[in-house]
Write a protein that holds these residues in place. Structure first.
Motif, mmCIF file in Angstrom:
data_model
loop_
_atom_site.group_PDB
_atom_site.id
_atom_site.type_symbol
_atom_site.label_atom_id
_atom_site.label_comp_id
_atom_site.label_asym_id
_atom_site.label_seq_id
_atom_site.Cartn_x
_atom_site.Cartn_y
_atom_site.Cartn_z
ATOM 1 N N ILE A 1 91.628 57.601 -1.971
ATOM 2 C CA ILE A 1 90.874 59.256 -2.470
ATOM 3 C C ILE A 1 90.741 58.760 -3.899
ATOM 4 O O ILE A 1 90.892 57.775 -4.300
ATOM 5 N N GLY A 2 89.686 59.949 -4.080
ATOM 6 C CA GLY A 2 89.480 60.188 -5.485
ATOM 7 C C GLY A 2 88.074 59.238 -5.636
ATOM 8 O O GLY A 2 87.312 59.366 -6.600
ATOM 9 N N LEU A 3 87.184 58.504 -4.889
ATOM 10 C CA LEU A 3 86.410 57.715 -4.644
ATOM 11 C C LEU A 3 85.096 58.436 -3.995
ATOM 12 O O LEU A 3 85.401 59.544 -3.089
ATOM 13 N N SER A 4 83.890 58.189 -4.931
ATOM 14 C CA SER A 4 82.169 58.704 -4.440
ATOM 15 C C SER A 4 81.936 57.907 -3.506
ATOM 16 O O SER A 4 80.876 58.697 -2.708
ATOM 17 N N LEU B 1 86.754 54.108 9.318
ATOM 18 C CA LEU B 1 86.760 54.973 8.883
ATOM 19 C C LEU B 1 87.006 55.964 8.730
ATOM 20 O O LEU B 1 85.403 56.646 8.970
ATOM 21 N N ALA B 2 87.882 57.335 8.899
ATOM 22 C CA ALA B 2 87.707 58.291 9.944
ATOM 23 C C ALA B 2 87.517 59.119 8.541
ATOM 24 O O ALA B 2 88.760 58.886 7.595
ATOM 25 N N ALA B 3 86.646 60.282 7.980
ATOM 26 C CA ALA B 3 86.512 61.487 7.507
ATOM 27 C C ALA B 3 87.798 62.131 7.459
ATOM 28 O O ALA B 3 87.729 63.052 7.812
ATOM 29 N N VAL B 4 88.525 62.761 6.304
ATOM 30 C CA VAL B 4 88.955 63.756 6.746
ATOM 31 C C VAL B 4 88.534 64.849 5.621
ATOM 32 O O VAL B 4 88.530 64.829 4.081
ATOM 33 N N ARG B 5 88.316 66.173 5.654
ATOM 34 C CA ARG B 5 87.394 67.065 4.911
ATOM 35 C C ARG B 5 88.061 67.918 4.139
ATOM 36 O O ARG B 5 88.897 68.942 5.797
ATOM 37 N N LEU C 1 80.380 56.094 6.918
ATOM 38 C CA LEU C 1 81.800 56.022 6.535
ATOM 39 C C LEU C 1 82.315 55.309 7.550
ATOM 40 O O LEU C 1 83.222 54.552 8.757
ATOM 41 N N ARG C 2 82.749 56.133 8.804
ATOM 42 C CA ARG C 2 82.516 55.987 10.221
ATOM 43 C C ARG C 2 82.334 54.181 11.028
ATOM 44 O O ARG C 2 83.147 53.713 11.410
ATOM 45 N N VAL D 1 87.005 63.319 1.982
ATOM 46 C CA VAL D 1 85.500 63.822 2.025
ATOM 47 C C VAL D 1 85.825 64.904 0.955
ATOM 48 O O VAL D 1 86.635 66.020 1.248
ATOM 49 N N SER D 2 84.700 65.803 0.654
ATOM 50 C CA SER D 2 84.849 67.193 0.016
ATOM 51 C C SER D 2 83.490 68.088 0.952
ATOM 52 O O SER D 2 82.944 67.642 1.660
#
Length: 298
Positions: free
Chosen positions: A222-225, A270-274, A265-266, A253-254
């Motif tokens: 969380i909170g990582l670029s 790592l699963a991205a959650v938007r 990420l994949r 992610v945003s």
């Protein structure tokens, strides 16, 4: 959730689905938090770019043009290198601007995001987070936990003795606490030279610290670029070992994050959650806690 059942697109498009599976991981006691500067929004802590701008102006190397659109990971490290060469006491300058907007607070001063993170770390029969890995130098999380009577252990060297604590907070990039109550200052990973040293040493203690956390738990980032090459290289190496099967963790992610970043990420499992906006984060974190609670019977 079973690792072989991963639907990467489902996690990306359906945060509620990700929250449900994260709730299961939390319930089993397997979840760790991996956090960056984004969690300190609203508390006066600077972003990496605003920190670099302030320090550059203070050390007379110029701060114009330092913004996220123009300057990313490696370029930012180069700027901090210039600052370090031109400042008499780099760590003191860093600490000055790290807490520049911080004022003495009373009562519940935490942001909604910090409260939500605290709910995941609070003791509960539904399971809780007892491990956090942070790229931040500040002691804001430690101060928040102490506010409510929890006992954190701040760790910035490795190996170390894990003491009896509610939450073990690993500061892989160094630590500059506001007050000695929360520990002592340690070396900072910020300039280009320190990054090269850390990445070049096979047995570097920062690598070992991160490998320890990533190897023991599944992470919620969380909170990582995602611009920090050092931490991403460690994640990629851990993912290759397949210690956690096909899923190392989740990364918030945003809408602005590119498809290439999500694919990267994949590749590291790592699963991205938007989420639609940062304002949705606290409620989504509370949803994870509630999903874990529903799995608990009394």
């Amino acid at each position: 959730m079973q690792p072989h059942d991963i639907d990467w697109q489902d996690y990306l498009d359906k945060p509620a689905k990700a929250a449900q599976d994260l709730g299961e991981i939390l319930h089993r006691g397997e979840l760790a938090l991996f956090v960056g500067a984004g969690i300190s929004k609203g508390l006066g802590a600077p972003s990496w770019h605003s920190l670099a701008r302030a320090m550059a102006r203070d050390s007379k190397v110029g701060g114009g043009g330092i913004n996220r659109k123009r300057i990313t990971g490696g370029d930012l490290a180069n700027i901090f290198t210039k600052i370090k060469r031109n400042s008499g006491n780099f760590d003191a300058l860093l600490k000055k601007w790290l807490y520049y907007k911080w004022t003495k607070k009373s009562g519940n001063w935490a942001s909604h995001t910090l409260v939500a993170l605290g709910s995941l770390m609070s003791g509960s029969t539904r399971g809780r987070v007892d491990t956090m890995l942070t790229l931040n130098f500040d002691s804001i999380v430690e101060m928040y936990l102490r506010l409510y009577g929890f006992v954190p252990q701040s760790i910035s060297t490795f190996p170390c003795i894990l003491r009896r604590a509610d939450v073990h907070i690993f500061h892989s990039h160094g630590y500059l606490p506001l007050d000695s109550t929360d520990g002592d200052d340690t070396d900072i990973l910020l300039s280009k030279q320190t990054y090269l040293e850390a990445m070049g040493e096979n047995d570097n203690f920062r690598k070992r610290m991160m490998e320890y956390v990533f190897g023991q738990k599944r992470v919620l980032a969380i909170g990582l670029s995602g611009d920090d090459d050092f931490s991403r290289s460690v994640l990629a190496a851990v993912a290759k070992k397949k210690a956690h099967g096909s899923l190392l963790g989740f990364w918030v992610v945003s809408r602005e994050d590119s498809d290439d970043k999500i694919k990267d990420l994949r590749d590291s499992k790592l699963a991205a959650v938007r989420l639609n906006s940062y304002s949705e984060l606290p409620e989504w974190l509370f949803m994870i806690a509630r999903c874990a609670a529903r799995l608990t019977t009394v």
